[in-house]
Design a protein around this motif. Structure first.
Motif, PDB file in Angstrom:
ATOM      1  N   UNK A 255      32.473  41.434  50.111  1.00 10.33           N
ATOM      2  CA  UNK A 255      31.593  40.354  49.686  1.00 10.33           C
ATOM      3  C   UNK A 255      30.173  40.657  50.152  1.00 10.33           C
ATOM      4  N   UNK A 256      29.235  40.388  49.270  1.00  9.27           N
ATOM      5  CA  UNK A 256      27.847  40.813  49.477  1.00  9.27           C
ATOM      6  C   UNK A 256      26.914  39.624  49.353  1.00  9.27           C
ATOM      7  N   UNK A 257      26.056  39.458  50.341  1.00  9.40           N
ATOM      8  CA  UNK A 257      25.069  38.380  50.309  1.00  9.40           C
ATOM      9  C   UNK A 257      24.056  38.604  49.189  1.00  9.40           C
ATOM     10  N   UNK A 258      23.411  37.532  48.806  1.00  7.03           N
ATOM     11  CA  UNK A 258      22.428  37.562  47.722  1.00  7.03           C
ATOM     12  C   UNK A 258      21.037  37.836  48.311  1.00  7.03           C
ATOM     13  N   UNK A 259      20.582  39.078  48.185  1.00  6.50           N
ATOM     14  CA  UNK A 259      19.310  39.459  48.810  1.00  6.50           C
ATOM     15  C   UNK A 259      18.206  39.585  47.751  1.00  6.50           C
ATOM     16  N   UNK A 260      17.456  38.501  47.595  1.00  8.44           N
ATOM     17  CA  UNK A 260      16.274  38.502  46.718  1.00  8.44           C
ATOM     18  C   UNK A 260      16.570  38.903  45.283  1.00  8.44           C
ATOM     19  N   UNK A 261      17.672  38.440  44.768  1.00  8.74           N
ATOM     20  CA  UNK A 261      17.999  38.778  43.394  1.00  8.74           C
ATOM     21  C   UNK A 261      18.727  37.606  42.768  1.00  8.74           C
ATOM     22  N   UNK A 262      18.162  37.048  41.731  1.00  2.00           N
ATOM     23  CA  UNK A 262      18.770  35.887  41.101  1.00  2.00           C
ATOM     24  C   UNK A 262      20.032  36.287  40.342  1.00  2.00           C
ATOM     25  N   UNK A 263      21.117  35.571  40.590  1.00  2.00           N
ATOM     26  CA  UNK A 263      22.321  35.738  39.786  1.00  2.00           C
ATOM     27  C   UNK A 263      22.691  34.363  39.233  1.00  2.00           C
ATOM     28  N   UNK A 264      23.298  34.346  38.060  1.00  2.00           N
ATOM     29  CA  UNK A 264      23.485  33.092  37.340  1.00  2.00           C
ATOM     30  C   UNK A 264      24.764  32.362  37.716  1.00  2.00           C
ATOM     31  N   UNK A 265      25.697  33.050  38.352  1.00  2.00           N
ATOM     32  CA  UNK A 265      26.953  32.404  38.711  1.00  2.00           C
ATOM     33  C   UNK A 265      27.111  32.342  40.228  1.00  2.00           C
ATOM     34  N   UNK A 266      27.977  31.453  40.679  1.00  2.00           N
ATOM     35  CA  UNK A 266      28.188  31.276  42.117  1.00  2.00           C
ATOM     36  C   UNK A 266      28.697  32.553  42.770  1.00  2.00           C
ATOM     37  N   UNK A 267      29.541  33.250  42.034  1.00  2.00           N
ATOM     38  CA  UNK A 267      30.067  34.510  42.543  1.00  2.00           C
ATOM     39  C   UNK A 267      30.170  35.480  41.371  1.00  2.00           C
ATOM     40  N   UNK A 268      29.750  36.703  41.588  1.00  2.00           N
ATOM     41  CA  UNK A 268      29.661  37.685  40.505  1.00  2.00           C
ATOM     42  C   UNK A 268      30.259  39.007  40.959  1.00  2.00           C
ATOM     43  N   UNK A 269      31.206  39.518  40.184  1.00  2.00           N
ATOM     44  CA  UNK A 269      31.755  40.835  40.486  1.00  2.00           C
ATOM     45  C   UNK A 269      30.755  41.897  40.050  1.00  2.00           C
ATOM     46  N   UNK A 270      30.471  42.861  40.945  1.00  2.00           N
ATOM     47  CA  UNK A 270      29.501  43.915  40.669  1.00  2.00           C
ATOM     48  C   UNK A 270      30.137  45.273  40.959  1.00  2.00           C
ATOM     49  N   UNK A 271      29.510  46.318  40.428  1.00  2.00           N
ATOM     50  CA  UNK A 271      30.003  47.676  40.664  1.00  2.00           C
ATOM     51  C   UNK A 271      29.431  48.285  41.939  1.00  2.00           C
ATOM     52  N   UNK A 272      28.179  47.941  42.238  1.00  2.88           N
ATOM     53  CA  UNK A 272      27.447  48.578  43.334  1.00  2.88           C
ATOM     54  C   UNK A 272      26.832  47.511  44.223  1.00  2.88           C
ATOM     55  N   UNK A 273      26.870  47.719  45.527  1.00  4.59           N
ATOM     56  CA  UNK A 273      26.159  46.830  46.448  1.00  4.59           C
ATOM     57  C   UNK A 273      25.215  47.644  47.331  1.00  4.59           C
ATOM     58  N   UNK A 274      24.278  46.945  47.923  1.00  5.46           N
ATOM     59  CA  UNK A 274      23.356  47.558  48.868  1.00  5.46           C
ATOM     60  C   UNK A 274      23.831  47.282  50.284  1.00  5.46           C
ATOM     61  N   UNK A 275      23.367  48.100  51.210  1.00  9.56           N
ATOM     62  CA  UNK A 275      23.684  47.864  52.618  1.00  9.56           C
ATOM     63  C   UNK A 275      22.780  46.759  53.183  1.00  9.56           C
TER      64      UNK A 275
END
Length: 286
Positions: free
Chosen positions: A125-145
């Motif tokens: 699970x990845x925190x939301x760092x300065x990037x707007x996402x439209x849903x409460x939780x979003x499955x992604x392929x890549x995350x940042x550290x």
């Protein structure tokens, strides 16, 4: 093996290098978390004495939650993340929340992240760092550290970040390895971290070019950073399709560097050669 969430120990891992002011702001945010952190592991990547002095004189090192580990030399952010995560597991961490030293979490960021983990454990699970996402939780392929929460069992399966990347795109590689285990990566909208990535920290380092209907960003800051960004991106382009795409991207951007920032062309070219052709890893002199 399922965690006992009531008693699970969450360690924060924060690499740092010669940014004591940002580091202390990061620590303050971690200490204020509504979901209490068991230990904050600071991995000092060979900073000057100023970082230790700043932490000591400000009283942070008297806090029993803070573990300060200083490396003799700068071995790169990739190594520092791996070192901090390994140290944390050896000292009883059930979960790790890892981030850069310029990441400033809202007070409830970890609590919200852990609550989402509890609903569907075993994933990242990845925190939301300065990037707007439209849903409460979003499955992604890549995350940042920058604020990723990962449990002990997943780390045991996937291993630690690959230190040979030195810096940049180590998180891309780690994401790929995690998904190969059939584990998912979720970005959580309300777990907020204030963080600015390299494309927005300093507008003087970025040239934004409007070419037809595209906006192209050229990194024109420190040449060593440009080298690692390019080298590791090219290194990860392994499929035949991606190789064709990356070669086209290389020649297009090389032309733009030649026109708009020729002094950066050599670092860009070296990154391409070492990443795409020679598959070179580790620390390099640019």
């Amino acid at each position: 093996m399922q965690l006992n969430h009531q008693n699970s120990k969450i360690f924060a891992v924060v690499p740092t290098y010669n940014r004591p002011n940002l580091l202390c702001k990061n620590i303050d945010c971690l200490l204020k978390q509504t979901r209490k952190i068991h230990s904050i592991v600071i991995v000092d990547n060979g900073s000057s004495q100023e970082t230790f002095n700043y932490l000591f004189n400000s009283g942070y090192l008297k806090n029993k939650k803070i573990v300060y580990k200083r490396l003799d030399i700068n071995q790169g952010a990739s190594f520092a993340f791996a070192y901090g995560m390994e140290f944390s597991l050896k000292h009883g961490a059930d979960m790790i929340w890892a981030m850069d030293d310029d990441a400033f979490a809202k007070d409830d960021a970890l609590e919200i992240l852990e609550n989402e983990y509890k609903k569907n454990p075993g994933h990242v699970y990845w925190s939301n760092c300065n990037n707007q996402i439209k849903s409460k939780i979003l499955e992604v392929d890549i995350f940042m550290f920058v604020g990723f929460l990962i449990d002990r069992e997943t780390i045991k399966q996937v291993g630690y970040p690959d230190a040979s990347f030195f810096m940049y795109h180590d998180d891309t590689d780690y994401s790929i390895r995690i998904r190969k285990l059939n584990k998912k990566i979720f970005r959580v909208q309300d777990s907020i971290i204030n963080h600015k990535d390299w494309t927005s920290r300093n507008t003087q380092e970025i040239k934004v070019l409007n070419i037809l209907w595209y906006k192209v960003k050229l990194y024109c800051g420190d040449k060593s950073r440009l080298y690692y960004i390019c080298r590791n991106e090219f290194f990860l382009s392994v499929s035949p399709y991606k190789k064709v795409k990356i070669f086209l991207k290389f020649f297009a951007r090389a032309f733009l560097y030649l026109i708009f920032s020729p002094k950066h062309l050599s670092a860009y070219f070296k990154g391409f050669m070492h990443g795409a052709l020679l598959k070179r890893r580790g620390k390099s002199v640019v």
